[in-house]
Design a protein around this motif. Structure first.
Motif, PDB file in Angstrom:
ATOM      1  N   ARG A 107     -15.741 -29.035  16.157  1.00 23.67           N
ATOM      2  CA  ARG A 107     -15.731 -27.619  16.501  1.00 23.67           C
ATOM      3  C   ARG A 107     -16.285 -26.794  15.348  1.00 23.67           C
ATOM      4  O   ARG A 107     -16.009 -27.092  14.183  1.00 23.67           O
ATOM      5  CB  ARG A 107     -14.298 -27.169  16.798  1.00 23.67           C
ATOM      6  CG  ARG A 107     -13.781 -27.617  18.137  1.00 23.67           C
ATOM      7  CD  ARG A 107     -14.151 -26.647  19.244  1.00 23.67           C
ATOM      8  NE  ARG A 107     -13.325 -25.434  19.177  1.00 23.67           N
ATOM      9  CZ  ARG A 107     -13.751 -24.246  18.806  1.00 23.67           C
ATOM     10  NH1 ARG A 107     -15.009 -24.071  18.435  1.00 23.67           N
ATOM     11  NH2 ARG A 107     -12.933 -23.202  18.795  1.00 23.67           N
ATOM     12  N   VAL A 108     -17.055 -25.773  15.667  1.00 25.10           N
ATOM     13  CA  VAL A 108     -17.474 -24.778  14.684  1.00 25.10           C
ATOM     14  C   VAL A 108     -17.220 -23.402  15.284  1.00 25.10           C
ATOM     15  O   VAL A 108     -17.677 -23.106  16.392  1.00 25.10           O
ATOM     16  CB  VAL A 108     -18.960 -24.917  14.296  1.00 25.10           C
ATOM     17  CG1 VAL A 108     -19.360 -23.792  13.339  1.00 25.10           C
ATOM     18  CG2 VAL A 108     -19.233 -26.276  13.654  1.00 25.10           C
ATOM     19  N   ARG A 109     -16.489 -22.602  14.559  1.00 27.21           N
ATOM     20  CA  ARG A 109     -16.275 -21.199  14.928  1.00 27.21           C
ATOM     21  C   ARG A 109     -17.037 -20.338  13.922  1.00 27.21           C
ATOM     22  O   ARG A 109     -16.888 -20.508  12.706  1.00 27.21           O
ATOM     23  CB  ARG A 109     -14.781 -20.859  14.910  1.00 27.21           C
ATOM     24  CG  ARG A 109     -14.488 -19.374  15.201  1.00 27.21           C
ATOM     25  CD  ARG A 109     -13.000 -19.076  15.083  1.00 27.21           C
ATOM     26  NE  ARG A 109     -12.752 -17.639  15.128  1.00 27.21           N
ATOM     27  CZ  ARG A 109     -12.122 -17.005  16.112  1.00 27.21           C
ATOM     28  NH1 ARG A 109     -11.678 -17.682  17.147  1.00 27.21           N
ATOM     29  NH2 ARG A 109     -11.929 -15.699  16.067  1.00 27.21           N
ATOM     30  N   ILE A 110     -17.866 -19.426  14.441  1.00 24.00           N
ATOM     31  CA  ILE A 110     -18.633 -18.521  13.598  1.00 24.00           C
ATOM     32  C   ILE A 110     -18.159 -17.092  13.864  1.00 24.00           C
ATOM     33  O   ILE A 110     -18.295 -16.582  14.980  1.00 24.00           O
ATOM     34  CB  ILE A 110     -20.144 -18.619  13.867  1.00 24.00           C
ATOM     35  CG1 ILE A 110     -20.630 -20.077  13.771  1.00 24.00           C
ATOM     36  CG2 ILE A 110     -20.913 -17.733  12.894  1.00 24.00           C
ATOM     37  CD1 ILE A 110     -22.099 -20.256  14.130  1.00 24.00           C
ATOM     38  N   ASP A 111     -17.586 -16.473  12.856  1.00 24.58           N
ATOM     39  CA  ASP A 111     -17.133 -15.084  12.951  1.00 24.58           C
ATOM     40  C   ASP A 111     -18.040 -14.192  12.125  1.00 24.58           C
ATOM     41  O   ASP A 111     -18.381 -14.524  10.977  1.00 24.58           O
ATOM     42  CB  ASP A 111     -15.705 -14.950  12.404  1.00 24.58           C
ATOM     43  CG  ASP A 111     -14.660 -15.542  13.326  1.00 24.58           C
ATOM     44  OD1 ASP A 111     -14.193 -14.810  14.214  1.00 24.58           O
ATOM     45  OD2 ASP A 111     -14.319 -16.726  13.160  1.00 24.58           O
ATOM     46  N   GLY A 112     -18.412 -13.039  12.692  1.00 20.01           N
ATOM     47  CA  GLY A 112     -19.057 -11.993  11.911  1.00 20.01           C
ATOM     48  C   GLY A 112     -18.010 -10.995  11.453  1.00 20.01           C
ATOM     49  O   GLY A 112     -16.993 -10.787  12.126  1.00 20.01           O
ATOM     50  N   ARG A 113     -18.231 -10.377  10.311  1.00 19.10           N
ATOM     51  CA  ARG A 113     -17.258  -9.412   9.796  1.00 19.10           C
ATOM     52  C   ARG A 113     -17.133  -8.182  10.688  1.00 19.10           C
ATOM     53  O   ARG A 113     -16.120  -7.481  10.651  1.00 19.10           O
ATOM     54  CB  ARG A 113     -17.658  -8.977   8.387  1.00 19.10           C
ATOM     55  CG  ARG A 113     -17.464 -10.064   7.332  1.00 19.10           C
ATOM     56  CD  ARG A 113     -17.842  -9.547   5.951  1.00 19.10           C
ATOM     57  NE  ARG A 113     -17.607 -10.552   4.923  1.00 19.10           N
ATOM     58  CZ  ARG A 113     -17.924 -10.398   3.633  1.00 19.10           C
ATOM     59  NH1 ARG A 113     -18.500  -9.262   3.241  1.00 19.10           N
ATOM     60  NH2 ARG A 113     -17.692 -11.355   2.754  1.00 19.10           N
ATOM     61  N   LYS A 114     -18.171  -7.944  11.509  1.00 24.44           N
ATOM     62  CA  LYS A 114     -18.167  -6.760  12.372  1.00 24.44           C
ATOM     63  C   LYS A 114     -17.589  -7.043  13.757  1.00 24.44           C
ATOM     64  O   LYS A 114     -17.669  -6.208  14.646  1.00 24.44           O
ATOM     65  CB  LYS A 114     -19.595  -6.222  12.507  1.00 24.44           C
ATOM     66  CG  LYS A 114     -20.232  -5.834  11.188  1.00 24.44           C
ATOM     67  CD  LYS A 114     -21.687  -5.439  11.378  1.00 24.44           C
ATOM     68  CE  LYS A 114     -22.369  -5.148  10.049  1.00 24.44           C
ATOM     69  NZ  LYS A 114     -23.813  -4.832  10.223  1.00 24.44           N
ATOM     70  N   GLY A 115     -17.024  -8.233  13.954  1.00 29.02           N
ATOM     71  CA  GLY A 115     -16.367  -8.542  15.215  1.00 29.02           C
ATOM     72  C   GLY A 115     -17.109  -9.504  16.114  1.00 29.02           C
ATOM     73  O   GLY A 115     -16.590  -9.900  17.163  1.00 29.02           O
ATOM     74  N   GLY A 116     -18.330  -9.880  15.760  1.00 29.63           N
ATOM     75  CA  GLY A 116     -19.058 -10.868  16.553  1.00 29.63           C
ATOM     76  C   GLY A 116     -18.398 -12.233  16.472  1.00 29.63           C
ATOM     77  O   GLY A 116     -17.763 -12.568  15.463  1.00 29.63           O
ATOM     78  N   LEU A 117     -18.554 -13.024  17.529  1.00 30.13           N
ATOM     79  CA  LEU A 117     -17.889 -14.328  17.571  1.00 30.13           C
ATOM     80  C   LEU A 117     -18.703 -15.321  18.374  1.00 30.13           C
ATOM     81  O   LEU A 117     -19.137 -15.030  19.498  1.00 30.13           O
ATOM     82  CB  LEU A 117     -16.491 -14.192  18.201  1.00 30.13           C
ATOM     83  CG  LEU A 117     -15.721 -15.490  18.448  1.00 30.13           C
ATOM     84  CD1 LEU A 117     -15.456 -16.241  17.146  1.00 30.13           C
ATOM     85  CD2 LEU A 117     -14.411 -15.200  19.177  1.00 30.13           C
ATOM     86  N   VAL A 118     -18.910 -16.504  17.790  1.00 34.96           N
ATOM     87  CA  VAL A 118     -19.544 -17.628  18.473  1.00 34.96           C
ATOM     88  C   VAL A 118     -18.641 -18.840  18.298  1.00 34.96           C
ATOM     89  O   VAL A 118     -18.217 -19.159  17.184  1.00 34.96           O
ATOM     90  CB  VAL A 118     -20.947 -17.927  17.884  1.00 34.96           C
ATOM     91  CG1 VAL A 118     -21.517 -19.209  18.486  1.00 34.96           C
ATOM     92  CG2 VAL A 118     -21.888 -16.762  18.125  1.00 34.96           C
ATOM     93  N   GLU A 119     -18.341 -19.502  19.421  1.00 33.16           N
ATOM     94  CA  GLU A 119     -17.552 -20.738  19.391  1.00 33.16           C
ATOM     95  C   GLU A 119     -18.455 -21.892  19.809  1.00 33.16           C
ATOM     96  O   GLU A 119     -19.338 -21.724  20.668  1.00 33.16           O
ATOM     97  CB  GLU A 119     -16.362 -20.648  20.353  1.00 33.16           C
ATOM     98  CG  GLU A 119     -15.353 -19.568  20.018  1.00 33.16           C
ATOM     99  CD  GLU A 119     -14.318 -20.012  18.994  1.00 33.16           C
ATOM    100  OE1 GLU A 119     -14.559 -21.023  18.304  1.00 33.16           O
ATOM    101  OE2 GLU A 119     -13.269 -19.336  18.899  1.00 33.16           O
ATOM    102  N   SER A 120     -18.221 -23.070  19.246  1.00 35.20           N
ATOM    103  CA  SER A 120     -19.035 -24.220  19.624  1.00 35.20           C
ATOM    104  C   SER A 120     -18.258 -25.513  19.478  1.00 35.20           C
ATOM    105  O   SER A 120     -17.285 -25.591  18.712  1.00 35.20           O
ATOM    106  CB  SER A 120     -20.303 -24.295  18.760  1.00 35.20           C
ATOM    107  OG  SER A 120     -19.991 -24.748  17.458  1.00 35.20           O
TER     108      SER A 120
END
Length: 271
Positions: A107-120
Motif C-alpha cells: 500500500r502507498v498513501r500519498i497526502d498533500g498538505r493542502k488536503g489532496g489524497l491518493v490511495e494505492s
C-alpha cells in the motif's frame, strides 16, 4: 468508497494506514512541474512513478536492495480521492498489506498538505535475476513485511478480462517511444498510466473524484510494438460482472493489445 470491508476484486476496500507504526515507511518530497497536467493536477502516471520510487527507497532503507533488486508489478489500483495540486508537498507512506513466499501487496498513501489524497495498492512479484521468473522472498525480508499485515497466504486472482476488438467503442494507436522503455527492456509501468491520462483528456466527463483506476499486466510491451488501446464503456445495469457493488455505475475498460495479444487491461469508475 465502493463496497464494504469484505469486498474483494475491483470494489475492494484498501487497508487503512496503520499509523503510527514503526514499520510504515514515511517520507516527504515536493510535487514537481513534470508531475502535473495543464491544470496543475498530479497525473496518474506521475503518481505511479512516485509509487515506484518510494518502493525503491523503502527497499534500500530495509537493507534488501542487493538481495532483492528486481520486482515486477502485476496489478496497481489507484484511488484519486482528492486531487493533489502543483507546488504541494507530498507525504508518502508505504507498508505491506499482504504476503506470500514470492510476492506481496504494498500500500502507498500519498497526502498533500493542502488536503489532496491518493490511495494505492500494488501486487509486486519478486524476480530471479537469472531465470527472470518469480523468486522466493527471504525469510528475514518476509519477517519485516509481515509486521504490518496478518495476510500471509496472498494469492493472485485477476479482477479484469480483456475486451474484444469487434465490439470496442474506440480503437486508438498509442505509439511506444524509446524513452518509454526501462531497464527490463519493456515499456515502464508508469507509461501504461499515461494511456489513462490520454483517455481522460479526451473524455473529461469521466474525470470526477473520487476516481478508481486499476491496471493489470499480462505481458510486456516492447519497443517496436504496435500498441493499440481498445475502449469499452459499460453503462450502469451492465456492470455487475465487475462485482455486485459496481452494478449501479459506469465502468470503462481499456485493453492494451499488440495484434491479438493482450498486454494489459485497465478499468475506470467513480467511487
Amino acid at each position: 468508497m465502493a463496497g464494504d470491508a469484505g469486498s474483494t476484486g475491483l470494489a475492494k476496500v484498501m487497508m487503512p494506514v496503520p499509523d503510527p507504526h514503526p514499520d510504515v515507511f514515511d517520507v516527504e518530497w515536493p510535487l514537481r512541474v513534470a508531475d502535473v497536467d495543464r491544470t496543475g493536477r498530479l497525473k496518474f502516471d506521475a503518481a505511479t512513478r512516485h509509487i515506484q520510487d518510494v518502493g525503491a527507497d523503502q527497499l534500500r532503507e530495509m537493507g534488501f536492495q542487493e538481495t532483492h533488486p528486481l520486482w515486477i508489478v502485476r496489478r496497481t489500483m489507484i484511488d484519486m480521492i482528492r486531487p493533489i495540486e502543483f507546488q504541494d508537498m507530498l507525504r508518502l507512506r508505504r507498508w505491506c498489506s499482504g504476503t506470500s513466499n514470492r510476492w506481496c501487496e504494498m500500500r502507498v498513501r500519498i497526502d498533500g498538505r493542502k488536503g489532496g489524497l491518493v490511495e494505492s495498492e500494488a501486487f509486486w512479484i519478486n524476480i530471479n535475476r537469472e531465470t527472470q521468473g518469480p523468486a522466493r522472498i527471504s525469510d528475514d525480508f518476509l519477517e519485516g513485511l509481515r509486521r504490518t499485515t496478518d495476510v500471509d497466504r496472498l494469492r493472485w486472482k485477476p479482477y479484469l478480462t480483456a475486451g474484444g476488438r469487434d465490439d470496442a467503442d474506440e480503437v486508438r494507436e498509442f505509439p511506444v517511444r524509446v524513452s518509454d522503455i526501462d531497464i527490463f527492456d519493456h515499456m515502464n509501468n508508469s507509461v501504461y498510466w499515461a494511456v489513462v491520462e490520454d483517455y481522460l483528456y479526451r473524455h473529461p466527463d469521466q474525470l470526477r473524484f473520487p476516481l478508481r483506476v486499476t491496471i493489470e499486466h499480462d505481458a510486456a510491451v516492447a519497443l517496436g510494438d504496435k500498441l493499440e488501446i481498445l475502449t469499452h464503456v459499460h453503462p450502469p445495469g451492465s456492470t455487475d460482472k465487475f462485482g455486485p457493488e459496481l452494478a449501479d455505475r459506469t465502468v470503462t475498460t481499456l485493453t492494451y493489445v499488440v495484434g491479438e495479444e493482450t498486454k494489459a487491461v485497465a478499468a475506470l469508475f467513480a467511487l
